[in-house]
Design a protein around this motif. Structure first.
Motif, mmCIF file in Angstrom:
data_model
loop_
_atom_site.group_PDB
_atom_site.id
_atom_site.type_symbol
_atom_site.label_atom_id
_atom_site.label_comp_id
_atom_site.label_asym_id
_atom_site.label_seq_id
_atom_site.Cartn_x
_atom_site.Cartn_y
_atom_site.Cartn_z
ATOM 1 N N MET A 1 36.431 -37.238 85.980
ATOM 2 C CA MET A 1 35.155 -36.679 85.559
ATOM 3 C C MET A 1 34.107 -37.793 85.585
ATOM 4 O O MET A 1 34.344 -38.882 85.084
ATOM 5 N N ASP A 2 32.958 -37.466 86.140
ATOM 6 C CA ASP A 2 31.865 -38.439 86.175
ATOM 7 C C ASP A 2 30.889 -38.191 85.021
ATOM 8 O O ASP A 2 30.948 -37.169 84.337
ATOM 9 N N PHE A 3 29.998 -39.140 84.814
ATOM 10 C CA PHE A 3 29.046 -39.076 83.718
ATOM 11 C C PHE A 3 28.102 -37.886 83.855
ATOM 12 O O PHE A 3 27.776 -37.217 82.871
ATOM 13 N N TYR A 4 27.663 -37.590 85.068
ATOM 14 C CA TYR A 4 26.775 -36.450 85.302
ATOM 15 C C TYR A 4 27.430 -35.150 84.849
ATOM 16 O O TYR A 4 26.797 -34.332 84.179
ATOM 17 N N SER A 5 28.691 -34.959 85.183
ATOM 18 C CA SER A 5 29.400 -33.727 84.789
ATOM 19 C C SER A 5 29.490 -33.609 83.276
ATOM 20 O O SER A 5 29.351 -32.515 82.721
ATOM 21 N N LEU A 6 29.715 -34.723 82.596
ATOM 22 C CA LEU A 6 29.783 -34.707 81.138
ATOM 23 C C LEU A 6 28.418 -34.337 80.535
ATOM 24 O O LEU A 6 28.335 -33.489 79.645
ATOM 25 N N VAL A 7 27.360 -34.960 81.040
ATOM 26 C CA VAL A 7 26.016 -34.665 80.538
ATOM 27 C C VAL A 7 25.666 -33.205 80.805
ATOM 28 O O VAL A 7 25.134 -32.500 79.940
ATOM 29 N N LYS A 8 25.982 -32.717 81.988
ATOM 30 C CA LYS A 8 25.700 -31.323 82.351
ATOM 31 C C LYS A 8 26.487 -30.360 81.456
ATOM 32 O O LYS A 8 25.938 -29.356 80.976
ATOM 33 N N PHE A 9 27.758 -30.655 81.208
ATOM 34 C CA PHE A 9 28.578 -29.818 80.330
ATOM 35 C C PHE A 9 27.975 -29.755 78.930
ATOM 36 O O PHE A 9 27.827 -28.669 78.347
ATOM 37 N N LEU A 10 27.618 -30.906 78.365
ATOM 38 C CA LEU A 10 27.038 -30.933 77.021
ATOM 39 C C LEU A 10 25.682 -30.227 76.980
ATOM 40 O O LEU A 10 25.349 -29.562 75.994
ATOM 41 N N HIS A 11 24.912 -30.348 78.058
ATOM 42 C CA HIS A 11 23.636 -29.646 78.186
ATOM 43 C C HIS A 11 23.860 -28.131 78.115
ATOM 44 O O HIS A 11 23.148 -27.412 77.392
ATOM 45 N N ILE A 12 24.856 -27.645 78.822
ATOM 46 C CA ILE A 12 25.149 -26.209 78.836
ATOM 47 C C ILE A 12 25.668 -25.745 77.478
ATOM 48 O O ILE A 12 25.255 -24.695 76.974
ATOM 49 N N VAL A 13 26.562 -26.516 76.855
ATOM 50 C CA VAL A 13 27.084 -26.148 75.529
ATOM 51 C C VAL A 13 25.938 -26.062 74.515
ATOM 52 O O VAL A 13 25.840 -25.094 73.748
ATOM 53 N N ALA A 14 25.062 -27.058 74.513
ATOM 54 C CA ALA A 14 23.933 -27.047 73.576
ATOM 55 C C ALA A 14 23.025 -25.845 73.828
ATOM 56 O O ALA A 14 22.570 -25.194 72.883
ATOM 57 N N SER A 15 22.786 -25.532 75.099
ATOM 58 C CA SER A 15 21.909 -24.400 75.405
ATOM 59 C C SER A 15 22.540 -23.074 74.994
ATOM 60 O O SER A 15 21.834 -22.166 74.535
ATOM 61 N N VAL A 16 23.852 -22.955 75.127
ATOM 62 C CA VAL A 16 24.540 -21.733 74.698
ATOM 63 C C VAL A 16 24.436 -21.567 73.185
ATOM 64 O O VAL A 16 24.153 -20.466 72.689
ATOM 65 N N LEU A 17 24.643 -22.648 72.445
ATOM 66 C CA LEU A 17 24.536 -22.570 70.988
ATOM 67 C C LEU A 17 23.115 -22.235 70.556
ATOM 68 O O LEU A 17 22.903 -21.423 69.649
ATOM 69 N N TRP A 18 22.135 -22.828 71.221
ATOM 70 C CA TRP A 18 20.727 -22.594 70.896
ATOM 71 C C TRP A 18 20.322 -21.157 71.227
ATOM 72 O O TRP A 18 19.923 -20.389 70.357
ATOM 73 N N ALA A 19 20.444 -20.798 72.477
ATOM 74 C CA ALA A 19 19.960 -19.483 72.915
ATOM 75 C C ALA A 19 20.891 -18.362 72.478
ATOM 76 O O ALA A 19 20.430 -17.327 71.986
ATOM 77 N N PRO B 1 18.009 -28.418 66.427
ATOM 78 C CA PRO B 1 18.728 -29.574 66.973
ATOM 79 C C PRO B 1 19.359 -29.294 68.340
ATOM 80 O O PRO B 1 19.317 -30.149 69.237
ATOM 81 N N MET B 2 19.927 -28.096 68.529
ATOM 82 C CA MET B 2 20.539 -27.791 69.825
ATOM 83 C C MET B 2 19.484 -27.669 70.925
ATOM 84 O O MET B 2 19.732 -28.046 72.073
ATOM 85 N N SER B 3 18.293 -27.174 70.569
ATOM 86 C CA SER B 3 17.239 -27.112 71.583
ATOM 87 C C SER B 3 16.823 -28.527 71.979
ATOM 88 O O SER B 3 16.574 -28.797 73.162
ATOM 89 N N LEU B 4 16.755 -29.431 71.022
ATOM 90 C CA LEU B 4 16.408 -30.820 71.339
ATOM 91 C C LEU B 4 17.502 -31.503 72.149
ATOM 92 O O LEU B 4 17.210 -32.257 73.086
ATOM 93 N N VAL B 5 18.775 -31.252 71.799
ATOM 94 C CA VAL B 5 19.889 -31.812 72.582
ATOM 95 C C VAL B 5 19.825 -31.280 74.008
ATOM 96 O O VAL B 5 20.008 -32.029 74.970
ATOM 97 N N THR B 6 19.560 -29.984 74.148
ATOM 98 C CA THR B 6 19.426 -29.384 75.478
ATOM 99 C C THR B 6 18.327 -30.091 76.267
ATOM 100 O O THR B 6 18.514 -30.461 77.429
#
Length: 183
Positions: free
Chosen positions: A1-19, A58-63
């Motif tokens: 796993m590369d760093f981009y994939s990790l950042v993208k995964f966390l971005h998606i998780v945060a957006s799911v929790l937010w929205a 907080p999740m919107s800001l993380v996103t």
């Protein structure tokens, strides 16, 4: 796993929790209101208010931060879909800060002072009306992130415009009818 994939995964998780989390609570409040269940509507609105500062903001800001990191290191900031996403984020952020938080605080203060009054319920209904537009914007942001439209993707951009217009009508379009009916 590369760093981009990790950042993208966390971005998606945060957006799911937010929205997703906010959408479910808004849906519960709307269903309770339509069923005439004032206590259920108020409980859902209280939950939205409580989770607004603890989870959704907080999740919107993380996103946002993770999206900006991806743009900074990998994608850039010039593409139309990035601009649409940032404009959508700014819109939902301003709605939260300028409408949801003060209206929710006002409603809670009214209920604490006078109990559940028609005026307090109207504040809750205002939140639910504006939430219809807010979630139309969020839907456009999600579609934008998936489809990544360019200026040549006229059908995608048109569909996004229709969703925004429908959300605006659902939130604000009925006010003219209500005013005309009251007159």
């Amino acid at each position: 796993m590369d760093f981009y994939s990790l950042v993208k995964f966390l971005h998606i998780v945060a957006s799911v929790l937010w929205a997703g989390g906010g959408f479910v609570l808004m849906l519960l409040a709307v269903r309770a209101e339509r069923a005439g269940n004032i206590d259920g509507m108020l409980q859902a609105l209280r939950s939205i208010g409580e989770l607004g500062n603890r989870l959704f903001a907080p999740m919107s800001l993380v996103t946002l931060v993770l999206g900006l990191i991806m743009c900074w290191f990998w994608v850039g900031f010039r593409d139309l879909w990035i601009m649409i996403g940032l404009a959508g984020y700014a819109t939902t952020f301003l709605i939260g800060v300028r409408i949801f938080q003060p209206t929710g605080d006002r409603m809670a203060e009214m209920i604490a002072r006078d109990g559940v009054t028609p005026a307090a319920l109207e504040q809750g209904r205002r939140i639910l009306k504006v939430a219809r537009f807010d979630y139309a914007v969020m839907l456009v942001i999600i579609a934008d992130m998936v489809f990544k439209p360019t200026l040549s993707d006229v059908s995608v951009l048109a569909a996004m415009a229709v969703v925004i217009a429908a959300g605006a009508w659902a939130a604000f379009g009925n006010q003219r009818q209500a005013v005309a009916s009251a007159a």
